[in-house]
Design an enzyme around this catalytic site. Structure first.
Site, short mmCIF file in Angstrom:
data_model
loop_
_atom_site.label_atom_id
_atom_site.label_comp_id
_atom_site.label_asym_id
_atom_site.label_seq_id
_atom_site.Cartn_x
_atom_site.Cartn_y
_atom_site.Cartn_z
NE ARG A 1 60.22 118.87 28.60
CZ ARG A 1 61.35 119.41 29.05
NH1 ARG A 1 62.05 118.77 29.96
NH2 ARG A 1 61.76 120.56 28.60
CB THR B 1 52.12 121.07 20.77
OG1 THR B 1 53.41 120.60 21.16
CG2 THR B 1 51.19 119.87 20.63
N GLY C 1 55.75 127.30 23.00
CA GLY C 1 56.57 127.41 21.81
C GLY C 1 55.72 127.60 20.57
CG ASP D 1 56.77 118.69 21.81
OD1 ASP D 1 57.76 118.68 21.04
OD2 ASP D 1 56.74 119.31 22.88
CG LEU E 1 67.00 126.49 12.48
CD1 LEU E 1 68.21 125.87 11.80
CD2 LEU E 1 66.71 127.86 11.91
CD GLN E 2 63.35 120.72 16.11
OE1 GLN E 2 63.06 119.54 15.95
NE2 GLN E 2 64.35 121.11 16.88
CG ASN F 1 49.68 118.40 27.00
OD1 ASN F 1 48.72 117.81 26.55
ND2 ASN F 1 50.91 118.09 26.65
#
Length: 417
Positions: A189, A139, A13, A141, A295-296, A111
């Site tokens: 996640r 990332t 992403g 995340d 969007l984020q 990762n």
């Protein structure tokens, strides 16, 4: 400089600042007079020998990439398996590298991308091919091991905090006669970093977000509904931020949509919609929910200056350590202090990063499990600090760079991935 070409690829992403890293890579390589190819759509482009020649990019275009979201060269979700299971693919990569004299490979991702770069370096060593592989962190995340934070996270975190604060003001204004509960779904996640960032939207006991749901904590529906109702009765409305990866006590994802994504991960979707349905059915409150989704991670108009600086710093460092022959490594962010905020870039082995995941520390989550602590605020606040607005054109929208690059001539037979 020794002869050879540098190959840069983007993976997974994309983020608001991954192109800033690409910009820094191109600038640093040009300063060292090293030619750069870019793989179209990440590792897929490398396998297909679909490589883009970046030499036609002007200095202004390269500079413009730093304020352009998305992935300038295309990205993909494709996880290569072990060297044994996917040996043909790894050997194909090596053949492509040989055909184009690629001596340095920079893979910009998370990762799984770190794992791919590590395995490619191992196969190159096995065959005696002089290749230096460097993972470049990215990332939203924020779950990469070793590095204090991940480029891409700070801007997504800023977008999350600002969006939740603005939505909360909207809900508060209409709560008496309209929506009483608002639920915002954040990506994440297994790690609740983005959901935690929403906590920066307010500081007081009754400030939104009133409840944050983390993947690191078991989701108890009965307790959640009771807390929502209590907040509505006390404050007049309730703003909830839910991480997409929250699970029940038996380990089941609340938002399990069935199926797997291209990385082999459980496909998630709709935790906010599910929670909204439960709130409406069980409590009777009028509820709205939002899924910011892409969007984020694409909101370059609200990028964090800290995030932009770090994204470019790891790009420059990746080129420098690659050309210095530092193989199977990744430039990482090291925090020197919180206040004032100071950081620097260090180099870590990919073996310490690949296939590892950094989740929220226990001391960052409030004891009741529904909010962040002062320690989390100290960690998060510097990462969303500063504004790095893109230039806006006369039409009122940002001027983004969309390069149209020529593919280099293929030297090998076609490849079906």
């Amino acid at each position: 400089m020794p002869a050879g070409t540098l190959l840069y690829a983007q993976s997974g992403g994309v983020t608001a600042v991954i192109n800033a890293t690409a910009s820094a890579v191109l600038q640093a390589a040009r300063a060292r007079r090293v030619p750069v190819l870019a793989a179209r759509n990440g590792i897929l482009g490398a396998l297909r020998e679909d490589l883009l020649d970046t030499s036609s990019l002007t200095a202004a275009q390269i500079k413009g990439l730093a304020h352009t979201p998305g992935g300038a060269f295309g990205s993909c979700r494709l996880k290569l398996k072990s060297l044994t299971e996917d040996r043909a693919k790894y050997e194909r990569l090596l053949a492509v590298f040989r055909a184009h004299d690629v001596r340095w490979f920079l893979y910009n991702g998370g990762n799984d991308s770190a794992d791919t770069a590590l395995k490619v370096s191992q196969l190159a060593a096995e065959y005696g091919y002089p290749l230096t592989c460097v993972g470049v962190p990215k990332t939203i995340d924020n779950d990469l091991a070793v590095t204090d934070c991940c480029p891409g996270f700070g801007s997504a975190a800023k977008y999350t905090a600002v969006s939740v604060r603005e939505c909360a003001l909207d809900v508060a204004a209409m709560a008496e006669t309209s929506t009483r509960v608002f639920i915002y779904e954040a990506m994440g996640r297994h790690a609740g970093w983005l959901a935690a960032a929403a906590g920066l939207a307010g500081e007081g006991k009754d400030d939104a977000p009133h409840l944050i749901l983390f993947p690191e904590r078991v989701f108890d529906e009965a307790d959640f509904l009771a807390r929502v109702d209590a907040v509505v009765k006390r404050v007049g409305y309730c703003v909830v931020v839910a991480s997409e990866g929250i699970r029940t006590a038996d380990g089941r994802f609340v938002a399990d949509a069935g199926g797997k994504d291209s990385f082999g991960h459980t496909q998630l979707g709709g935790v906010a919609a599910y929670l909204a349905g439960r709130v409406k059915d069980a409590l009777g409150h009028k509820v709205h929910w939002a899924l910011p989704d892409y969007l984020q991670r694409s909101a370059r108009h609200l990028a964090s200056q800290t995030d932009l600086d770090q994204a470019m710093a790891v790009g420059r460092a990746a080129v420098e350590c690659a050309l210095a022959g530092q193989n199977a490594v990744m430039p990482v962010i090291v925090r020197d202090s919180d206040t004032p905020y100071h950081w620097h870039v260090d180099i870590a082995p990919l073996s310490r990063i690949a296939n590892r995941e950094k989740t929220m520390p226990k001391n960052f989550i409030r004891r009741d499990g529904y909010g962040i602590t002062a320690a989390a605020r100290r960690y998060l606040t510097p990462l969303i600090t500063g504004e790095a607005f893109p230039p806006f054109g006369r039409n009122g929208v940002p001027d983004y760079v969309m390069p149209n690059l020529r593919a280099v001539r293929r030297q090998l037979p076609g490849w079906n991935t």
